[in-house]
Structure formats: structure tokens, C-alpha cells
Design a protein around this motif. Structure first.
Motif, PDB file in Angstrom:
ATOM      1  N   ALA A  39      -8.011   3.638 -23.840  1.00 60.87           N
ATOM      2  CA  ALA A  39      -6.884   4.056 -23.002  1.00 60.87           C
ATOM      3  C   ALA A  39      -6.625   3.043 -21.891  1.00 60.87           C
ATOM      4  O   ALA A  39      -5.465   2.675 -21.627  1.00 60.87           O
ATOM      5  N   ARG A  43      -3.347   0.750 -21.507  1.00 59.44           N
ATOM      6  CA  ARG A  43      -2.562   0.884 -20.269  1.00 59.44           C
ATOM      7  C   ARG A  43      -2.393  -0.454 -19.558  1.00 59.44           C
ATOM      8  O   ARG A  43      -1.315  -0.755 -19.028  1.00 59.44           O
ATOM      9  N   MET A 127       0.115   8.583 -21.886  1.00 57.41           N
ATOM     10  CA  MET A 127       0.020   7.154 -22.148  1.00 57.41           C
ATOM     11  C   MET A 127       1.390   6.506 -22.310  1.00 57.41           C
ATOM     12  O   MET A 127       1.603   5.363 -21.879  1.00 57.41           O
TER      13      MET A 127
END
Length: 249
Positions: A39, A43, A127
Motif C-alpha cells: 500500500a 501510494r 487507495m
């Protein structure tokens, strides 16, 4: 005498519980770490992951788009392995369990599948990762990319079905065959999304991690509850609730 016995028994239970808690915490960390890593990498646009994702997406796209049969198989897989196929399959299991008075197992299966669907949708919104952009795409999909909904729901659905019915299957070979078939379906669902060019590799891997973590957590919670009510210890990997599962036989 009775008080001393209860106190000693309580201490023994506590001693046995401590290593389980440590192992559970370690397992949770090992499962959560790759998801958090992916993640953060997505990102922040981490260059190595970006190169891997885009490189695989473009290479697979070139190979698939050059063969009409591969495109056809990919689109067929999109339908056969759709999240709703697994949701309906688990719903059918829940109905069958309720009809056979296996209420505890029905609750576990239904809640785990529902939480998986909601969790996947929530992570996508959080996200907000765009899907792959490829020249002459062979397929399109709505919404965001991370994690893959097809991969997540297929993994949760297959694992729920397996862990619910394993104790009702006859023989070790049958159970091994069920595991092999189930894991094959999970792999195909994830690879199909990459083949169609609608997800990156990291989307699929993240979905598998989320699914494994969710099912492991709910199965562990269910096993803890079984022990609290006096049920004999049981390995969740051999079936979440053997007493209720045998009602399906």
C-alpha cells in the motif's frame, strides 16, 4: 481445595495461552507487513514496484492481445470468476447450513464473505489507484485498481467454502484434491485480471494477502469461541467447525 484447583487450572490455561498469543501476533505481523508495504509503495509511487507492475502488465498484454483465443479465455474467466459468482456460492452454502441447523458455521461463512466484499471496496476507495493504461486494451473495468476485487472475493469465497466443508469430505486424498482445486481457482482468478490488463500484479498480490488475513482472523476467532464453550481443540485448516460441517454429509 476447590479454589486451589481452579487457581492452578487457570494458571495452566494462561501458560498455554501465552505462546498462542505470541504466535498469533507474529502471524498477524507477517501477514500485515506485505499489505502495508504494498500500500505504501503504491501510494508513494515507489520506482521498483512501478517498474515491475508496468513491465509485467505491458509484457502480458502484448502476449495476450496477439492471440484471439487468449483474449476469449480471459473474457470468459472474467464472467466465470466474477465476485458475484463466489458471493452466490457462499450464500448457497449459508442457506444449506441453515436448513441443516448448522447455524454457527452459517454465521461464520456469511459474515466472512460479507466483510471481505466490504473491505475490498473500502480499500479501493482509500487507495484510489488508477487501472493500467495500455495501448489497444483488450478489456475495460470500472472503478479503482488496488486491490483486485475479483482476486479478493474469489480467494475469500474459495477459502470459506473449503474451510466450511472440509470435515464433511471423505478421506485425506479428497481433502487434498479440494485444496488443490481451490487454490487453482484462486490463482486463475488473479492471473486472469493481469491477462486482461485491468489490474497490476501488486493489485492481485494485495488482494490475496487481504483475503488470507481476513479468513485467518475469522477462523481463529471462531476457534477461540469453540474452546470457550467447551468444544474440543481443532485445527481450523482442517475445517472451521467439524461438528456443524458434518451435518452437510
Amino acid at each position: 481445595m476447590t479454589s486451589a484447583f481452579v487457581s492452578t487450572r487457570s494458571r495452566l490455561h494462561s501458560l498455554r495461552l501465552r505462546p498462542r498469543l505470541v504466535l498469533a501476533a507474529l502471524a498477524a505481523f507477517l501477514v500485515a507487513f506485505p499489505l502495508v508495504f504494498l500500500a505504501l509503495a503504491v501510494r508513494t509511487g515507489w520506482a521498483p514496484l512501478r517498474r515491475i507492475d508496468h513491465g509485467i502488465a505491458e509484457a502480458v498484454h502484448r502476449e495476450v492481445s496477439a492471440h484471439g483465443w487468449a483474449v476469449w479465455l480471459g473474457k470468459a474467466g472474467d464472467v466465470v470468476l466474477h465476485p458475484w459468482v463466489f458471493r452466490v456460492a457462499v450464500l448457497g452454502l449459508v442457506i444449506a447450513l441453515i436448513r441443516r441447523k448448522a447455524i454457527r458455521l452459517a454465521w461464520w461463512a456469511g459474515i466472512t464473505m460479507a466483510v471481505g466484499s466490504v473491505l475490498g471496496f473500502t480499500l479501493k476507495l482509500a487507495m484510489a489507484r488508477a487501472r493500467p493504461e495500455l495501448a489497444d486494451p483488450v478489456a475495460h473495468a470500472p472503478g479503482y485498481s488496488f486491490p483486485s476485487g475479483h482476486a479478493l472475493n474469489s480467494a475469500v469465497g474459495v477459502l470459506v467454502l473449503l474451510l466450511a466443508v472440509l470435515p464433511a469430505l471423505p478421506g485425506v486424498r479428497t481433502r487434498i484434491a479440494a485444496w488443490v482445486a481451490g487454490l487453482t481457482v484462486i490463482a486463475l482468478a488473479g492471473l486472469d485480471r493481469i491477462a486482461l490488463g485491468v489490474h497490476y500484479l501488486s493489485d492481485v498480490v494485495a488482494a490475496w494477502v487481504v483475503a488470507a488475513a481476513l479468513v485467518a482472523a475469522t477462523a481463529a476467532a471462531f476457534e477461540t469461541w469453540r474452546r470457550d464453550v467447551g468444544a474440543p481443540p481443532h485445527d481450523p485448516l482442517e475445517g472451521v467447525d467439524p461438528e456443524d460441517a458434518r451435518r452437510l454429509a
